[in-house]
Design a protein around this motif. Structure first.
Motif, PDB file in Angstrom:
ATOM      1  N   PRO A 338      -4.269 167.166 -91.517  1.00  0.00           N
ATOM      2  CA  PRO A 338      -4.263 166.084 -90.514  1.00  0.00           C
ATOM      3  C   PRO A 338      -2.904 165.395 -90.383  1.00  0.00           C
ATOM      4  O   PRO A 338      -2.619 164.810 -89.330  1.00  0.00           O
ATOM      5  CB  PRO A 338      -5.341 165.114 -91.017  1.00  0.00           C
ATOM      6  N   THR A 339      -2.049 165.479 -91.405  1.00  0.00           N
ATOM      7  CA  THR A 339      -0.699 164.902 -91.272  1.00  0.00           C
ATOM      8  C   THR A 339       0.120 165.708 -90.262  1.00  0.00           C
ATOM      9  O   THR A 339       0.770 165.137 -89.376  1.00  0.00           O
ATOM     10  CB  THR A 339       0.017 164.850 -92.631  1.00  0.00           C
ATOM     11  N   ILE A 340       0.064 167.038 -90.376  1.00  0.00           N
ATOM     12  CA  ILE A 340       0.821 167.880 -89.429  1.00  0.00           C
ATOM     13  C   ILE A 340       0.374 167.594 -87.996  1.00  0.00           C
ATOM     14  O   ILE A 340       1.191 167.566 -87.069  1.00  0.00           O
ATOM     15  CB  ILE A 340       0.648 169.370 -89.789  1.00  0.00           C
ATOM     16  N   ASN A 341      -0.919 167.337 -87.842  1.00  0.00           N
ATOM     17  CA  ASN A 341      -1.474 167.076 -86.512  1.00  0.00           C
ATOM     18  C   ASN A 341      -0.908 165.792 -85.878  1.00  0.00           C
ATOM     19  O   ASN A 341      -1.134 165.519 -84.705  1.00  0.00           O
ATOM     20  CB  ASN A 341      -3.004 166.998 -86.619  1.00  0.00           C
ATOM     21  N   LEU A 342      -0.167 165.013 -86.645  1.00  0.00           N
ATOM     22  CA  LEU A 342       0.438 163.778 -86.118  1.00  0.00           C
ATOM     23  C   LEU A 342       1.858 164.011 -85.588  1.00  0.00           C
ATOM     24  O   LEU A 342       2.471 163.094 -85.058  1.00  0.00           O
ATOM     25  CB  LEU A 342       0.495 162.710 -87.222  1.00  0.00           C
ATOM     26  N   HIS A 343       2.393 165.224 -85.773  1.00  0.00           N
ATOM     27  CA  HIS A 343       3.812 165.457 -85.469  1.00  0.00           C
ATOM     28  C   HIS A 343       3.986 166.568 -84.427  1.00  0.00           C
ATOM     29  O   HIS A 343       3.177 167.489 -84.359  1.00  0.00           O
ATOM     30  CB  HIS A 343       4.563 165.806 -86.757  1.00  0.00           C
ATOM     31  N   ASP A 344       5.072 166.483 -83.658  1.00  0.00           N
ATOM     32  CA  ASP A 344       5.328 167.470 -82.603  1.00  0.00           C
ATOM     33  C   ASP A 344       6.062 168.712 -83.100  1.00  0.00           C
ATOM     34  O   ASP A 344       5.835 169.809 -82.612  1.00  0.00           O
ATOM     35  CB  ASP A 344       6.184 166.842 -81.491  1.00  0.00           C
ATOM     36  N   PHE A 345       7.002 168.511 -84.039  1.00  0.00           N
ATOM     37  CA  PHE A 345       7.864 169.620 -84.462  1.00  0.00           C
ATOM     38  C   PHE A 345       8.042 169.643 -85.976  1.00  0.00           C
ATOM     39  O   PHE A 345       8.005 168.602 -86.640  1.00  0.00           O
ATOM     40  CB  PHE A 345       9.278 169.489 -83.837  1.00  0.00           C
TER      41      PHE A 345
END
Ligand code: PLP
Ligand code: MN
Length: 367
Positions: A338-345
């Protein structure tokens, strides 16, 4: 305009930024492949972690066979980006999704799905029949092996569902999925192994029962970062689905140890001084998740606290070097997916220089 490029240094990046230590990430992939590939079991990494077609391709180049995605909308995006050997590991329910599935299958015939209900099976079969697509879609019977999230119960319910699916012309049973998600983070290794083997018994016995009932069960798929090493020792299991191992997080590090390294961090800037041994950084709930506890500063002398949506705090003991406004720190996520899902790149670096920039293709794709 801010436009970070390959060749920039990590210190050129604005914050918060999601950065990947390429040496550590590549070592994680190699460790997993070296450990699991010699068993002959296929590795179908779960892309719910990376949400990236480029990383799916890198994993395939290292020996993986295909990938998993959680949701249909992830499959749409990752397949469009060029990687379509995908198992969708969540049930596809409801007329809108079924329609989307048919459209996806029209273009990408490698898509595999899981089913745990007769009503779900019938809806997909009917939509495929109406579409005119001749080729039946590959289906795995989703089995509950103890997680109690999805999956039909072992024994007669699994056989009854398989018979139902078997009677539908546009569905073809190719295997069984049984994911033991409740065991992934158990800290006691022996307990994790023992419970995993019990789940695998349910899974492989069901696969055998289905074979005896005449079904052509080719795929028996299961496992995550915390259990894959145990799953591959079980005769009859022939595919595992680990995802988080590529980057890890503090929760997995605390459970399974440091065999895989924490290769992804969130680069953050100290934006305010709030006391002699307290500062505020620009990473809060919108850049680091807290469902699995708080993120940790890579430099463990600084303790993190959440200050809200946009900020967090770092505090330290006397004797630890002070942090000041403008300093940059790295935060290790507590729960990677879920942390990765907060970022664009992703900004992937080696020796302090950005070598590759990867979009988080299926960011926000929760449908
Ligand atoms: N398989 C399924 C069905 C999952 O839901 C997950 C994660 O939740 C995984 C595999 C991968 O697990 P991990 O990221 O813990 O390796
Ligand atoms: Mn997770």
């Amino acid at each position: 305009m801010y436009n970070p490029q390959v060749g920039d240094t990590v210190s050129d990046l604005d914050t918060p930024s999601m950065i990947v230590d390429l040496d550590l990430m590549e070592a994680n992939i190699k460790k997993l492949m070296d450990k699991l590939l010699p068993t002959g079991v296929s590795i179908r990494p779960h892309l719910k972690t990376t949400k990236s077609a480029i990383l799916a391709q890198k994993l395939a180049s290292a020996g993986a066979k295909g990938g998993c995605v959680a949701k249909l909308s992830e499959a749409e995006v990752i397949a469009k980006a060029g990687f379509d050997d995908l198992l969708i590991t969540c049930e596809i329910i409801g007329p809108v999704k079924v329609k989307r599935l048919v459209a996806l299958y029209q273009k990408h015939r490698k898509i595999r799905i899981v089913i745990d209900s007769a009503v779900g099976a019938t809806a997909i079969n009917d939509a495929l029949a109406a579409s005119g697509i001749e080729e039946p879609i590959s289906v795995l019977v989703d089995l509950d092996v103890g997680l109690h999230r999805t999956g039909v119960a072992a024994g007669e319910p699994a056989l009854a569902l398989a018979r139902h699916i078997g009677g539908l012309k546009h569905l073809k049973i190719i295997g069984v999925q049984g994911y033991e998600g409740h065991l992934q983070h158990l800290h006691d290794r022996a307990d994790r192994e023992q419970q995993c083997l019990a789940s695998m018994k349910t899974l492989t016995e069901t696969a055998d029962a289905l074979r005896q009932a005449g079904f052509d069960i080719q795929v028996v798929t299961t496992g995550g970062t915390g259990t894959a090493e145990f799953c591959v020792t079980v005769p009859g299991v022939n595919e595992v689905q680990p995802g988080s191992f590529i980057f890890m997080d503090t929760d997995y590090r605390n459970a399974v140890g440091r065999f895989y390294g924490n290769s992804l961090t969130i680069l953050s800037t100290v934006v305010s001084k709030q006391g002699p041994r307290a500062v505020t950084i620009d990473t809060g709930l919108k850049s680091l998740t807290t469902d699995s506890g708080l993120a940790e500063c890579k430099d463990a002398r600084y303790a993190y606290g959440v200050l809200g949506d946009e900020q967090g705090s770092l505090v330290w003991e006397e004797g630890t070097p002070d942090l000041d406004v403008g300093d940059v720190v790295e935060m290790i996520p507590s729960h990677i997916d879920p942390t990765i899902n907060l970022h664009d790149f992703y900004y992937a670096y080696r020796n302090g220089v950005v070598e590759e920039i990867w979009p988080v293709d299926s960011r926000g794709k929760v449908q």
